[in-house]
Design an enzyme around this catalytic site. Sequence first.
Site, PDB file in Angstrom:
ATOM      1  N   HIS A  32      36.735  28.423  52.099  1.00 36.80           N
ATOM      2  CA  HIS A  32      37.266  27.338  52.916  1.00 36.80           C
ATOM      3  C   HIS A  32      38.740  27.594  53.218  1.00 36.80           C
ATOM      4  O   HIS A  32      39.486  28.052  52.337  1.00 36.80           O
ATOM      5  CB  HIS A  32      37.132  25.997  52.192  1.00 36.80           C
ATOM      6  CG  HIS A  32      35.754  25.720  51.681  1.00 36.80           C
ATOM      7  ND1 HIS A  32      34.665  25.611  52.521  1.00 36.80           N
ATOM      8  CD2 HIS A  32      35.287  25.536  50.429  1.00 36.80           C
ATOM      9  CE1 HIS A  32      33.588  25.366  51.789  1.00 36.80           C
ATOM     10  NE2 HIS A  32      33.937  25.328  50.524  1.00 36.80           N
ATOM     11  N   HIS A  73      33.695  31.911  46.904  1.00 35.95           N
ATOM     12  CA  HIS A  73      32.840  31.306  45.893  1.00 35.95           C
ATOM     13  C   HIS A  73      31.413  31.177  46.395  1.00 35.95           C
ATOM     14  O   HIS A  73      31.145  31.275  47.598  1.00 35.95           O
ATOM     15  CB  HIS A  73      33.367  29.922  45.503  1.00 35.95           C
ATOM     16  CG  HIS A  73      33.420  28.951  46.652  1.00 35.95           C
ATOM     17  ND1 HIS A  73      34.499  28.857  47.503  1.00 35.95           N
ATOM     18  CD2 HIS A  73      32.520  28.043  47.103  1.00 35.95           C
ATOM     19  CE1 HIS A  73      34.273  27.925  48.419  1.00 35.95           C
ATOM     20  NE2 HIS A  73      33.066  27.411  48.196  1.00 35.95           N
ATOM     21  N   GLU A 110      38.525  21.961  46.347  1.00 38.50           N
ATOM     22  CA  GLU A 110      37.429  21.208  45.737  1.00 38.50           C
ATOM     23  C   GLU A 110      37.318  21.506  44.247  1.00 38.50           C
ATOM     24  O   GLU A 110      37.981  22.411  43.724  1.00 38.50           O
ATOM     25  CB  GLU A 110      36.106  21.556  46.425  1.00 38.50           C
ATOM     26  CG  GLU A 110      35.732  23.022  46.334  1.00 38.50           C
ATOM     27  CD  GLU A 110      34.570  23.404  47.245  1.00 38.50           C
ATOM     28  OE1 GLU A 110      33.902  22.514  47.779  1.00 38.50           O
ATOM     29  OE2 GLU A 110      34.334  24.611  47.412  1.00 38.50           O
ATOM     30  N   ARG A 128      31.078  31.235  56.197  1.00 40.85           N
ATOM     31  CA  ARG A 128      30.107  32.048  55.471  1.00 40.85           C
ATOM     32  C   ARG A 128      30.482  33.517  55.590  1.00 40.85           C
ATOM     33  O   ARG A 128      30.710  34.029  56.679  1.00 40.85           O
ATOM     34  CB  ARG A 128      28.698  31.849  56.038  1.00 40.85           C
ATOM     35  CG  ARG A 128      28.094  30.485  55.836  1.00 40.85           C
ATOM     36  CD  ARG A 128      26.601  30.513  56.169  1.00 40.85           C
ATOM     37  NE  ARG A 128      26.078  29.169  56.341  1.00 40.85           N
ATOM     38  CZ  ARG A 128      25.826  28.588  57.509  1.00 40.85           C
ATOM     39  NH1 ARG A 128      26.036  29.269  58.626  1.00 40.85           N
ATOM     40  NH2 ARG A 128      25.365  27.367  57.564  1.00 40.85           N
ATOM     41  N   GLN A 157      30.970  32.099  50.394  1.00 38.98           N
ATOM     42  CA  GLN A 157      31.753  31.404  51.415  1.00 38.98           C
ATOM     43  C   GLN A 157      33.179  31.156  50.959  1.00 38.98           C
ATOM     44  O   GLN A 157      33.541  31.355  49.803  1.00 38.98           O
ATOM     45  CB  GLN A 157      31.072  30.074  51.761  1.00 38.98           C
ATOM     46  CG  GLN A 157      30.879  29.155  50.566  1.00 38.98           C
ATOM     47  CD  GLN A 157      29.992  27.961  50.875  1.00 38.98           C
ATOM     48  OE1 GLN A 157      30.433  26.826  50.773  1.00 38.98           O
ATOM     49  NE2 GLN A 157      28.740  28.226  51.252  1.00 38.98           N
TER      50      GLN A 157
END
Length: 311
Positions: A99, A174, A116, A194, A97
């Site tokens: 972001h 990642h 993150e 995804r 996936q």
Amino acid sequence: MPILKLKPACKDYLWGGSRLREEYNISSDLHPLAEAWVLSCHPDGPSVVENGPDAGLTLPQYIEKHGRGALGRNCARFEDFPILAKFIDAKNDLSIQVHPDNAYALEHEGQYGKTEMWYVLEAEPGAFLYYGFKRPIAKEEYKERIASNTLTEVLNAAPLKKGDVFFIPAGTLHAICKGIVIAEIQQNSNVTYRVCDYGRTGADGKPRQLHVAQALEVTQRVPPRPQDFGGHLAACRYFVADAVQGGAEGMCDDSSFTSLLITGGEGVLSCGGEELAVRKGDSLFLPAGSGDWKLTGSASALLCRVPAAQN
């Protein structure tokens, strides 16, 4: 109440296991128990205050009651609570996936993007995760490899051990793979695209949705870049994270709240004349201006604050 103990919102994603319940003392009836959102103001799963006069309030309700001063002046530049912290138990592989960044996410999803970090708490022998690409690849090759199910051939498969840290800027492809428990600190967002889900089906028996078109737009198709966090585990405009042990002490001034996620052992957290027994899996929130704090005993923790604006 200088020390707030937070009850997490829990998620039963199909790849989860049972270690958060069995080893991290997370109370939940969900099976599997994949994620515990231990510090969250996100509408998809806010944390709840467990102790003191505000017990039963969600963290957003607590902030509304006591004012944004409880977050500290460094949070004033953010429209929403800036971060979300989780414990994640990957019994099986998560999807590959990516972001989006803030600009893309705000335009297309109506919420912020996601940068993150992962702090590895447990790793079975041979465990690894996917973290960026082995080499730069063109967008057309990326698209072709998704279609032909050969994407993993060009991904950077990073072996890992307990204590490893991965910083994942928005746009980094990642995947957390099986046999791993991590603590995650991220932007306050729930936007995930995804790219590959290994043909799995959801609870409705249908293949889980992929977001290939979006991923092609937002993915940085390059290997991970070295990062220097000035002695911290990770740092960015949204959070600064450090690992601390029993005997650690610090100051929670009016610049930021302090979050401590207890990652191992047990002990006592003291702050503002109060003491609270803590153990593995606990999430503690010190409102900005709470003063001196100290963690004693065998407890280890992931400590997080919001930094001052970067010039």
